[in-house]
Design an enzyme around this catalytic site. Structure first.
Site, PDB file in Angstrom:
ATOM      1  N   LYS A 100       0.838  -1.210   0.000  1.00 36.43           N
ATOM      2  CA  LYS A 100       0.000   0.000   0.000  1.00 36.43           C
ATOM      3  C   LYS A 100       0.869   1.255   0.000  1.00 36.43           C
ATOM      4  O   LYS A 100       0.560   2.226  -0.686  1.00 36.43           O
ATOM      5  CB  LYS A 100      -0.964   0.011   1.193  1.00 36.43           C
ATOM      6  CG  LYS A 100      -2.094  -1.009   1.046  1.00 36.43           C
ATOM      7  CD  LYS A 100      -3.271  -0.742   1.977  1.00 36.43           C
ATOM      8  CE  LYS A 100      -4.393  -1.754   1.717  1.00 36.43           C
ATOM      9  NZ  LYS A 100      -5.552  -1.592   2.578  1.00 36.43           N
ATOM     10  N   LYS A 153      -5.608 -10.401  -6.146  1.00 36.02           N
ATOM     11  CA  LYS A 153      -6.794 -10.732  -5.335  1.00 36.02           C
ATOM     12  C   LYS A 153      -7.930  -9.730  -5.600  1.00 36.02           C
ATOM     13  O   LYS A 153      -7.682  -8.552  -5.873  1.00 36.02           O
ATOM     14  CB  LYS A 153      -6.446 -10.780  -3.845  1.00 36.02           C
ATOM     15  CG  LYS A 153      -6.321  -9.441  -3.163  1.00 36.02           C
ATOM     16  CD  LYS A 153      -6.532  -9.546  -1.629  1.00 36.02           C
ATOM     17  CE  LYS A 153      -6.697  -8.137  -1.069  1.00 36.02           C
ATOM     18  NZ  LYS A 153      -7.383  -7.987   0.163  1.00 36.02           N
ATOM     19  N   LYS A 155     -11.576  -4.583  -2.429  1.00 31.83           N
ATOM     20  CA  LYS A 155     -12.564  -3.500  -2.332  1.00 31.83           C
ATOM     21  C   LYS A 155     -12.061  -2.249  -3.011  1.00 31.83           C
ATOM     22  O   LYS A 155     -12.816  -1.534  -3.648  1.00 31.83           O
ATOM     23  CB  LYS A 155     -12.841  -3.171  -0.861  1.00 31.83           C
ATOM     24  CG  LYS A 155     -13.890  -4.025  -0.243  1.00 31.83           C
ATOM     25  CD  LYS A 155     -14.530  -3.293   0.941  1.00 31.83           C
ATOM     26  CE  LYS A 155     -14.467  -4.148   2.175  1.00 31.83           C
ATOM     27  NZ  LYS A 155     -13.326  -3.831   3.041  1.00 31.83           N
TER      28      LYS A 155
HETATM   29  P1  ATP Z   1      -9.138  -3.267   0.637  1.00 39.20           P
HETATM   30  O1  ATP Z   1      -9.068  -3.495  -0.829  1.00 39.20           O
HETATM   31  O2  ATP Z   1      -9.731  -1.946   1.026  1.00 39.20           O
HETATM   32  O3  ATP Z   1      -7.885  -3.636   1.381  1.00 39.20           O
HETATM   33  P2  ATP Z   1     -10.355  -5.812   1.075  1.00 39.20           P
HETATM   34  O4  ATP Z   1     -11.206  -6.168  -0.071  1.00 39.20           O
HETATM   35  O5  ATP Z   1      -9.034  -6.467   1.231  1.00 39.20           O
HETATM   36  O6  ATP Z   1     -10.245  -4.259   1.158  1.00 39.20           O
HETATM   37  P3  ATP Z   1     -10.927  -6.007   3.932  1.00 39.20           P
HETATM   38  O7  ATP Z   1     -11.930  -5.201   4.667  1.00 39.20           O
HETATM   39  O8  ATP Z   1      -9.498  -5.613   4.079  1.00 39.20           O
HETATM   40  O9  ATP Z   1     -11.244  -6.068   2.366  1.00 39.20           O
HETATM   41  O10 ATP Z   1     -11.088  -7.536   4.320  1.00 39.20           O
HETATM   42  C1  ATP Z   1     -12.201  -8.124   4.956  1.00 39.20           C
HETATM   43  C2  ATP Z   1     -12.015  -9.619   4.978  1.00 39.20           C
HETATM   44  O11 ATP Z   1     -12.112 -10.143   3.648  1.00 39.20           O
HETATM   45  C3  ATP Z   1     -10.639 -10.074   5.490  1.00 39.20           C
HETATM   46  O12 ATP Z   1     -10.799 -11.218   6.311  1.00 39.20           O
HETATM   47  C4  ATP Z   1      -9.884 -10.437   4.255  1.00 39.20           C
HETATM   48  O13 ATP Z   1      -8.902 -11.425   4.496  1.00 39.20           O
HETATM   49  C5  ATP Z   1     -10.991 -10.975   3.366  1.00 39.20           C
HETATM   50  N1  ATP Z   1     -10.668 -10.821   1.939  1.00 39.20           N
HETATM   51  C6  ATP Z   1     -10.410  -9.668   1.299  1.00 39.20           C
HETATM   52  N2  ATP Z   1     -10.195  -9.885  -0.016  1.00 39.20           N
HETATM   53  C7  ATP Z   1     -10.311 -11.227  -0.196  1.00 39.20           C
HETATM   54  C8  ATP Z   1     -10.217 -12.084  -1.340  1.00 39.20           C
HETATM   55  N3  ATP Z   1      -9.964 -11.601  -2.547  1.00 39.20           N
HETATM   56  N4  ATP Z   1     -10.404 -13.398  -1.162  1.00 39.20           N
HETATM   57  C9  ATP Z   1     -10.690 -13.905   0.058  1.00 39.20           C
HETATM   58  N5  ATP Z   1     -10.791 -13.164   1.170  1.00 39.20           N
HETATM   59  C10 ATP Z   1     -10.620 -11.837   1.063  1.00 39.20           C
END
Ligand code: ATP
Ligand code: LTN
Length: 337
Positions: free
Chosen positions: A115, A197, A200
């Protein structure tokens, strides 16, 4: 009874549209094991502030995430669901943990490195993010932290911080937590790029993510556009060339709960990747329909949502504040008379 139940803590940032990766990697498993455990699920709004946010949007997203978690099946009767900033112990205790955490541990975190590399000016909070997360977990004496693969390193750091505090002040004061990572769904990849991956932060990029609020047409369109490869073999595989197909099968498996053999049997008569994509889209659409309906009903009554979050915060506060107060005493602070 409840003394023997494992304590579970997990969190999710209210940083935008929750997607299929968040659901299959984390939230679905939180819902599935609610009955057997003592559960805390936290909307980590303080973590969201580690990158710049629009205040009005953050407020909306926080309520929206609360509604979505309940719509996905978290039940306030079985789980404590709350907003992190409502419980002061998190920010307060984070400071105490900062003062026993070596800076080098934080510089090693891969999420920080990724990041930070994308930003011109890096905020202190971004580096400190895993210490806040460690506190979230250990102030509740959590045994288990159900997360996606990307959070494993942060939970390991939480273990190190807990162990360090215990050895400095009192053995066994903090429970040493462990990450719980699902076998399938732990790393849902972007549909537009199966080597990255689903995230969000990129969820609004066309064709990248399936957002839980997408309508059926949009879901079908995104799956149909998913990147695959140029041959036609439907099989689970670790070959990077086949990452797109592997991701689609993994999603199908995580959604249906079927075995690998049954998943492959469902596609034994498929005429190529087109049928696979439609088949996956259909099970996802079916899974999301009732969640979407519940979400819209909950968002229509934000006063009720706020009431439920206030109950969650009071329950969380009753557990974490005494723990943080004990830390303060151990570290030599004078408690107010
Ligand atoms: P950002 O992109 O803002 O970092 P994010 O999509 O990674 O957001 P988080 O709020 O950080 O979302 O994560 C919430 C939960 O979802 C965490 O337990 C994280 O491990 C899981 N998670 C996030 N992305 C994935 C993915 N692509 N596959 C499986 N689990 C995920
Ligand atoms: N960093 C996590 C969110 C998070 C969390 C937690 C997860 C904050 N505190 C405590 C589990 C336990 C993320 O970005 N997914």
């Amino acid at each position: 009874m409840s003394e023997t139940k494992k304590v579970v803590f997990s969190g999710i940032q209210p940083t935008g549209n929750i997607h299929l990766g968040n659901y299959l990697g984390a939230v679905k498993n939180w819902v599935a094991h609610q009955e057997e455990k003592v559960n805390y699920f936290c909307i980590v709004d303080l973590h969201s502030l580690t990158v710049p946010q629009d205040p009005e949007n953050l407020r909306f997203q926080t309520r929206s995430m609360a509604a979505m978690l309940l719509a996905c099946g978290l039940d306030p009767e079985k789980s404590t669901v709350f907003i992190q900033s409502h419980v002061k112990a998190h920010a307060e205790g984070c400071w105490m943990l900062n003062c026993i955490t070596p800076l080098g541990w934080l510089h090693r975190m891969t999420q920080y490195k990724d990041k930070a590399a994308k930003q011109e000016s890096v905020l202190t909070g971004l580096l400190d993010y895993p210490v806040l997360m460690a506190g979230d977990i250990i102030f509740y004496d959590a045994d288990e932290v159900p997360v996606g693969e990307d959070q494993k390193q942060h939970v390991e750091l939480a273990r190190d911080i807990a162990q360090r505090f215990n050895s400095l002040y009192e053995e066994e004061f903090f429970v040493i937590p462990k990450p719980v990572i699902p076998e399938f769904g732990a790393r849902v990849m972007g549909l537009d790029d199966p080597t990255a991956k689903m995230s969000k932060s990129s969820a609004d990029k066309r064709g990248h993510a399936i957002r839980l609020l997408d309508d059926p047409k949009e879901i079908m369109r995104s799956f149909k556009r998913a990147v695959t490869d140029s041959d036609n073999e439907i099989a689970f595989s670790n070959d990077p060339e086949k990452a797109g197909v592997n991701n689609l099968l993994g999603i199908y498996k995580a959604v249906t709960g079927k075995s690998q053999e049954d998943v492959l049997a469902d596609f034994a008569n498929a005429r190529g990747y087109g049928d696979l994509k439609v088949g996956v889209a259909e099970v996802v659409i079916e899974m999301l329909a009732p969640i979407q309906e519940r979400y819209h009903n909950l968002m229509a009554d934000t006063a009720e949502l706020d009431r439920l979050m206030a109950i969650g915060a009071a329950q969380a506060q009753a557990v974490s504040q005494p723990k943080v107060d004990r830390m303060k005493e151990m570290m030599g602070l004078v408690m107010p008379g």
